[in-house]
Write a protein that holds these residues in place. Structure first.
Motif, PDB file in Angstrom:
ATOM      1  N   ILE B  14       0.847  -1.208   0.000  1.00  0.00           N
ATOM      2  CA  ILE B  14       0.000   0.000   0.000  1.00  0.00           C
ATOM      3  C   ILE B  14       0.879   1.254   0.000  1.00  0.00           C
ATOM      4  O   ILE B  14       0.619   2.218  -0.724  1.00  0.00           O
ATOM      5  CB  ILE B  14      -0.962  -0.021   1.198  1.00  0.00           C
ATOM      6  CG1 ILE B  14      -1.956  -1.189   1.039  1.00  0.00           C
ATOM      7  CG2 ILE B  14      -1.702   1.304   1.347  1.00  0.00           C
ATOM      8  CD1 ILE B  14      -2.823  -1.466   2.241  1.00  0.00           C
ATOM      9  N   PHE B  16       3.846   1.599  -1.212  1.00  0.00           N
ATOM     10  CA  PHE B  16       4.437   1.826  -2.539  1.00  0.00           C
ATOM     11  C   PHE B  16       3.443   2.561  -3.440  1.00  0.00           C
ATOM     12  O   PHE B  16       3.810   3.488  -4.173  1.00  0.00           O
ATOM     13  CB  PHE B  16       4.861   0.505  -3.203  1.00  0.00           C
ATOM     14  CG  PHE B  16       5.367   0.715  -4.605  1.00  0.00           C
ATOM     15  CD1 PHE B  16       6.677   1.084  -4.825  1.00  0.00           C
ATOM     16  CD2 PHE B  16       4.515   0.614  -5.692  1.00  0.00           C
ATOM     17  CE1 PHE B  16       7.137   1.332  -6.123  1.00  0.00           C
ATOM     18  CE2 PHE B  16       4.962   0.865  -6.990  1.00  0.00           C
ATOM     19  CZ  PHE B  16       6.284   1.220  -7.195  1.00  0.00           C
ATOM     20  N   PHE B  17       2.180   2.149  -3.378  1.00  0.00           N
ATOM     21  CA  PHE B  17       1.193   2.784  -4.263  1.00  0.00           C
ATOM     22  C   PHE B  17       0.881   4.216  -3.817  1.00  0.00           C
ATOM     23  O   PHE B  17       0.589   5.074  -4.652  1.00  0.00           O
ATOM     24  CB  PHE B  17      -0.057   1.910  -4.365  1.00  0.00           C
ATOM     25  CG  PHE B  17       0.130   0.774  -5.346  1.00  0.00           C
ATOM     26  CD1 PHE B  17      -0.079   0.954  -6.699  1.00  0.00           C
ATOM     27  CD2 PHE B  17       0.588  -0.462  -4.919  1.00  0.00           C
ATOM     28  CE1 PHE B  17       0.137  -0.076  -7.611  1.00  0.00           C
ATOM     29  CE2 PHE B  17       0.814  -1.500  -5.820  1.00  0.00           C
ATOM     30  CZ  PHE B  17       0.581  -1.299  -7.171  1.00  0.00           C
ATOM     31  N   SER B  20       3.631   6.104  -5.195  1.00  0.00           N
ATOM     32  CA  SER B  20       3.417   6.240  -6.650  1.00  0.00           C
ATOM     33  C   SER B  20       2.434   7.365  -6.952  1.00  0.00           C
ATOM     34  O   SER B  20       2.573   8.078  -7.947  1.00  0.00           O
ATOM     35  CB  SER B  20       2.882   4.935  -7.238  1.00  0.00           C
ATOM     36  OG  SER B  20       3.831   3.932  -7.087  1.00  0.00           O
ATOM     37  N   TRP B  21       1.433   7.521  -6.094  1.00  0.00           N
ATOM     38  CA  TRP B  21       0.462   8.598  -6.304  1.00  0.00           C
ATOM     39  C   TRP B  21       1.138   9.962  -6.109  1.00  0.00           C
ATOM     40  O   TRP B  21       0.914  10.902  -6.876  1.00  0.00           O
ATOM     41  CB  TRP B  21      -0.758   8.435  -5.375  1.00  0.00           C
ATOM     42  CG  TRP B  21      -1.708   9.587  -5.510  1.00  0.00           C
ATOM     43  CD1 TRP B  21      -2.068  10.476  -4.557  1.00  0.00           C
ATOM     44  CD2 TRP B  21      -2.414  10.001  -6.711  1.00  0.00           C
ATOM     45  NE1 TRP B  21      -2.931  11.419  -5.064  1.00  0.00           N
ATOM     46  CE2 TRP B  21      -3.159  11.150  -6.389  1.00  0.00           C
ATOM     47  CE3 TRP B  21      -2.457   9.516  -8.014  1.00  0.00           C
ATOM     48  CZ2 TRP B  21      -3.961  11.809  -7.323  1.00  0.00           C
ATOM     49  CZ3 TRP B  21      -3.245  10.180  -8.946  1.00  0.00           C
ATOM     50  CH2 TRP B  21      -3.988  11.308  -8.593  1.00  0.00           C
ATOM     51  N   TYR B  23       4.195  10.474  -6.670  1.00  0.00           N
ATOM     52  CA  TYR B  23       5.042  10.560  -7.874  1.00  0.00           C
ATOM     53  C   TYR B  23       4.228  11.096  -9.054  1.00  0.00           C
ATOM     54  O   TYR B  23       4.714  11.909  -9.850  1.00  0.00           O
ATOM     55  CB  TYR B  23       5.559   9.146  -8.126  1.00  0.00           C
ATOM     56  CG  TYR B  23       6.571   8.943  -9.212  1.00  0.00           C
ATOM     57  CD1 TYR B  23       7.856   9.464  -9.133  1.00  0.00           C
ATOM     58  CD2 TYR B  23       6.259   8.141 -10.305  1.00  0.00           C
ATOM     59  CE1 TYR B  23       8.790   9.203 -10.124  1.00  0.00           C
ATOM     60  CE2 TYR B  23       7.186   7.875 -11.296  1.00  0.00           C
ATOM     61  CZ  TYR B  23       8.452   8.418 -11.205  1.00  0.00           C
ATOM     62  OH  TYR B  23       9.369   8.155 -12.184  1.00  0.00           O
ATOM     63  N   VAL B  24       2.965  10.648  -9.153  1.00  0.00           N
ATOM     64  CA  VAL B  24       2.064  11.173 -10.203  1.00  0.00           C
ATOM     65  C   VAL B  24       1.923  12.684 -10.040  1.00  0.00           C
ATOM     66  O   VAL B  24       2.069  13.453 -10.998  1.00  0.00           O
ATOM     67  CB  VAL B  24       0.666  10.500 -10.119  1.00  0.00           C
ATOM     68  CG1 VAL B  24      -0.343  11.215 -11.014  1.00  0.00           C
ATOM     69  CG2 VAL B  24       0.757   9.024 -10.503  1.00  0.00           C
ATOM     70  N   CYS B  27       5.141  14.401 -11.010  1.00  0.00           N
ATOM     71  CA  CYS B  27       5.341  14.459 -12.471  1.00  0.00           C
ATOM     72  C   CYS B  27       4.405  15.491 -13.099  1.00  0.00           C
ATOM     73  O   CYS B  27       4.750  16.120 -14.094  1.00  0.00           O
ATOM     74  CB  CYS B  27       5.073  13.086 -13.097  1.00  0.00           C
ATOM     75  SG  CYS B  27       6.382  11.899 -12.793  1.00  0.00           S
ATOM     76  N   ASP B  28       3.233  15.656 -12.525  1.00  0.00           N
ATOM     77  CA  ASP B  28       2.269  16.626 -13.058  1.00  0.00           C
ATOM     78  C   ASP B  28       2.799  18.051 -12.895  1.00  0.00           C
ATOM     79  O   ASP B  28       2.572  18.911 -13.731  1.00  0.00           O
ATOM     80  CB  ASP B  28       0.933  16.466 -12.328  1.00  0.00           C
ATOM     81  CG  ASP B  28      -0.208  17.079 -13.125  1.00  0.00           C
ATOM     82  OD1 ASP B  28      -0.095  17.135 -14.370  1.00  0.00           O
ATOM     83  OD2 ASP B  28      -1.206  17.512 -12.512  1.00  0.00           O
ATOM     84  N   ARG B  29       3.504  18.280 -11.796  1.00  0.00           N
ATOM     85  CA  ARG B  29       4.013  19.634 -11.522  1.00  0.00           C
ATOM     86  C   ARG B  29       5.325  19.913 -12.232  1.00  0.00           C
ATOM     87  O   ARG B  29       5.665  21.061 -12.482  1.00  0.00           O
ATOM     88  CB  ARG B  29       4.225  19.798 -10.007  1.00  0.00           C
ATOM     89  CG  ARG B  29       2.917  20.040  -9.288  1.00  0.00           C
ATOM     90  CD  ARG B  29       3.138  20.329  -7.827  1.00  0.00           C
ATOM     91  NE  ARG B  29       1.895  20.062  -7.089  1.00  0.00           N
ATOM     92  CZ  ARG B  29       1.844  19.710  -5.852  1.00  0.00           C
ATOM     93  NH1 ARG B  29       2.933  19.574  -5.157  1.00  0.00           N
ATOM     94  NH2 ARG B  29       0.683  19.504  -5.254  1.00  0.00           N
ATOM     95  N   LEU B  30       6.081  18.849 -12.506  1.00  0.00           N
ATOM     96  CA  LEU B  30       7.450  19.025 -13.035  1.00  0.00           C
ATOM     97  C   LEU B  30       7.458  19.732 -14.394  1.00  0.00           C
ATOM     98  O   LEU B  30       6.739  19.343 -15.292  1.00  0.00           O
ATOM     99  CB  LEU B  30       8.124  17.656 -13.128  1.00  0.00           C
ATOM    100  CG  LEU B  30       9.642  17.631 -13.091  1.00  0.00           C
ATOM    101  CD1 LEU B  30      10.179  18.093 -11.736  1.00  0.00           C
ATOM    102  CD2 LEU B  30      10.116  16.211 -13.366  1.00  0.00           C
TER     103      LEU B  30
END
Lengths: 597, 30
Positions: B14, B16-17, B20-21, B23-24, B27-30
């Protein structure tokens, strides 16, 4: 190399090319929401799935929502598979009475993650550990869903290029459902029937007990094999119903079954290149990707096949006949099945690692150093040579972004790909995906080589991990490097000779599989979201054509250079030095310590 | 002991996920 061997490879490649366009056209129609010949039968079922799961098929998702759906679906699937394994003793279809205690928590974690990420690394021994129910509901279901998730992600990536000024990249649930119902299930039904026709077994019987000619008792495992075997290949999953995988005569009984399995692995990945071309309204772009994949694929085949056919020169010096003749295959037959011979085994090793399949019909650990090097490199390049279903295409698009970016840097122009400007965001995301893979492989493998376990360690037998290996020297390093490469690359094949079923390896390889799957997919979905928002730039005199020979050559060069720069030091300490030492007469003995003694 | 280990592996999955969220979002802000 023999004429029949070359002919087998040529016929395989030819049939694959012939399948590319029809498969690709069908998938393009399917994922663009057009009617296919399967709609009269499957459409009512598709509607029922949406109704039961409360999915609005007309709802479009932004990339973050698409990624959230992928993560949520995968998390639930992995947790359910964990539970099924741990309570399998209470579940039906278990004639051997396998209990949950046979699967320790760390092994259940590793296996659940393995199948949830389309890796199918098998630290467990299927026929002595898991029930038919666990195989069918816990594992084979993932063979469909994880493959469908890969295809869905690839379609989202393609929409990033094909859409103009759009905020959405499709709907994950719709893509998943369509990939499963229209593509994977029909192909698997046909595939399973063909394999049954070749002698692949399909039953729910308890295991047979027979007396051998020498009078010893032997147990022969049974089970619903063909139905798992077909999707194992079509979904590029690779998890065998039996421990010996496609070397087992019940999984892969004849050379024809072997040939069919090879086609099943590459059929969808090859077709997806044409799908890509259709969806971006320029099929030449798809053919260019297919050409780049074919170049690297054939290069791999023509390294492994001659290396295996030449065999070990040290044995030749001792007078062992290594030339092929009418009565014997010659070369290196260790770890290979006599019914397949060297060409079909070499081809299988290349195909299964070009794709993220991981099924094996021979033991890669027993290949010559160069024969073992190619499968390792194939996975380390990101399995973009045809690749896993969906995963190969989105991985190749990642390299395409990088290739046009580097070409743009060289000539001082803003790079474009398919009319989309490749800017900071896309390059950052492509690099992030690439670096994550390399970091996971090299850091986990390096850490594994350094770690020394205490006397009463629970995580692994005491001492260095050489106790988990069957070979010392560079071959031992290759075994560990391969394990983390296979895990991170979501391939799942084992080099063999390495016992990874300990809490330490089950946990770390499990984490490598999660990282390699999701931390690569997410930045690529982010790149897709960013690309979809952009307007198309008209083709001008400064546009780098991405459908010609120059681009294909450049793309291949970028793939090889990035791979070489990243992994060459590690490879030079493993299979490369082993090759030179072998030619110098130095071989590495079998060691049985730790786990094995 | 086994129950604790089960819990451990469920929690790290859990976790890790959840990462990962994050991380999403990153990545959206990067």
């Amino acid at each position: 190399m023999t004429p029949t061997g070359l002919l087998q490879i040529a016929i395989y490649f030819l049939i694959l090319l012939l399948l590319t366009k029809p498969m690709g056209s069908f998938m393009a129609r399917l994922f663009e929401g057009e009617r296919t010949f399967l709609h009269p039968v499957v459409r009512p079922l598709e509607r029922l799935v949406y109704k039961l799961s409360a999915v609005d098929e007309n709802h479009e998702q932004r990339w973050t929502e698409y990624a959230a759906s992928l993560l949520a679906f995968s998390l639930v699937g992995i947790l359910l598979t964990y539970l099924i394994q741990r309570v399998q003793g209470m579940l039906p279809f278990n004639p051997q009475g396998f209990g949950g205690k046979l699967i320790s928590p760390d092994l259940a974690f590793n296996t659940a993650v393995s199948f949830g990420t389309n890796t199918n690394w098998q630290a467990y021994t299927p026929e002595t550990t898991v029930s038919y129910f666990t195989q069918m509901v816990g594992l084979a279901v993932h063979n469909f869903t994880s493959a469908a998730a890969g295809i869905a992600t690839a379609m989202a990536m393609v929409r990033g290029f094909s859409r103009r000024s759009a905020s959405s990249i499709g709907n994950f649930w719709v893509d998943m459902t369509r990939a499963t119902l229209y593509l994977l299930m029909p192909l698997s039904i046909v595939g399973a029937m063909l394999l049954v026709g070749q002698g692949c077994i399909q039953n729910f019987k308890p295991y047979d007990k027979v007396a051998t000619l020498e009078g010893a008792a032997q147990t022969i495992a049974q089970g619903p094999t063909a139905s798992q075997e077909a999707i194992k290949m079509i979904g590029t999953n690779g998890g065998g119903f039996f421990n010996a995988n496609s070397a087992h005569p019940f999984e892969n009984p004849t050379p024809i079954a072997n040939f069919l399995q090879l086609l099943m692995i590459f059929m969808i990945p090859a077709g997806l290149t044409y799908t890509f071309g259709k969806m971006v309204r320029d099929t030449r772009q798809g053919w260019a990707l297919l050409a780049a994949m074919s170049v690297v694929f054939l290069a791999g085949v023509f390294v492994v096949y001659p290396a295996e056919q030449s065999g070990n020169p040290n044995l030749t010096k001792l007078g062992v006949e290594s030339a092929a003749s009418a009565t014997q295959p010659g070369g290196n037959m260790e770890g290979k099945e006599v019914r397949f011979g060297i060409p079909a085994s070499a081809l299988f090793a290349v195909v299964t690692t070009d794709a993220s399949c991981g099924a094996v019909n021979g033991m890669h650990d027993s290949y010559t150093p160069l024969g073992g090097l190619v499968p390792l490199v194939n996975i380390q390049l990101g399995e973009v040579i045809f690749g896993g279903v969906g995963a190969g295409l989105y991985g190749m698009l990642m390299y395409a972004i990088l290739a046009v970016f580097l070409a743009g840097l060289m000539v001082g122009r803003t790079p474009e790909y398919l009319g989309k400007k490749i800017e900071q965001k896309e390059v950052k995301m492509a690099m992030l995906a690439m670096l994550i893979l390399a970091a996971s492989i090299l850091l986990f493998a390096g850490g594994g080589m350094l770690v020394h376990f205490a006397k009463n360690a629970w995580m692994n037998p005491p001492g260095p991990i050489s106790g988990n290996l069957t070979n010392n020297g560079p071959h031992g390093l290759s075994e560990v490097l391969y394990a983390y490469t296979s895990g991170t690359g979501n391939n799942g094949s084992a080099f063999g000779g390495f016992n990874g079923n300990s809490p330490y390896f089950n946990t770390t390889i499990g984490l490598a599989m999660l990282i390699g799957r999701f931390l690569m997919m997410i930045p690529l979905l982010a790149a897709a979201g960013s690309l979809a928002q952009k307007k198309a730039v008209p083709v001008s005199a400064g546009t780098f054509p991405t459908h010609g020979v120059l681009f294909v050559g450049w793309l291949v060069a970028v793939i090889l250079i990035v791979g070489a720069l990243t992994f060459f030091p590690a490879l030079s300490l493993g299979p490369i030095v082993e090759h030179f030492l072998m030619n110098d007469g130095k071989l590495f003995s079998l060691v049985l310590t730790g786990f094995w003694s | 002991m086994k129950i604790m280990l089960d819990l451990f592996f469920v929690v790290i999955t859990i976790l890790f996920f959840l990462i990962s969220w994050a991380y999403v979002k990153g990545c959206d802000r990067l």
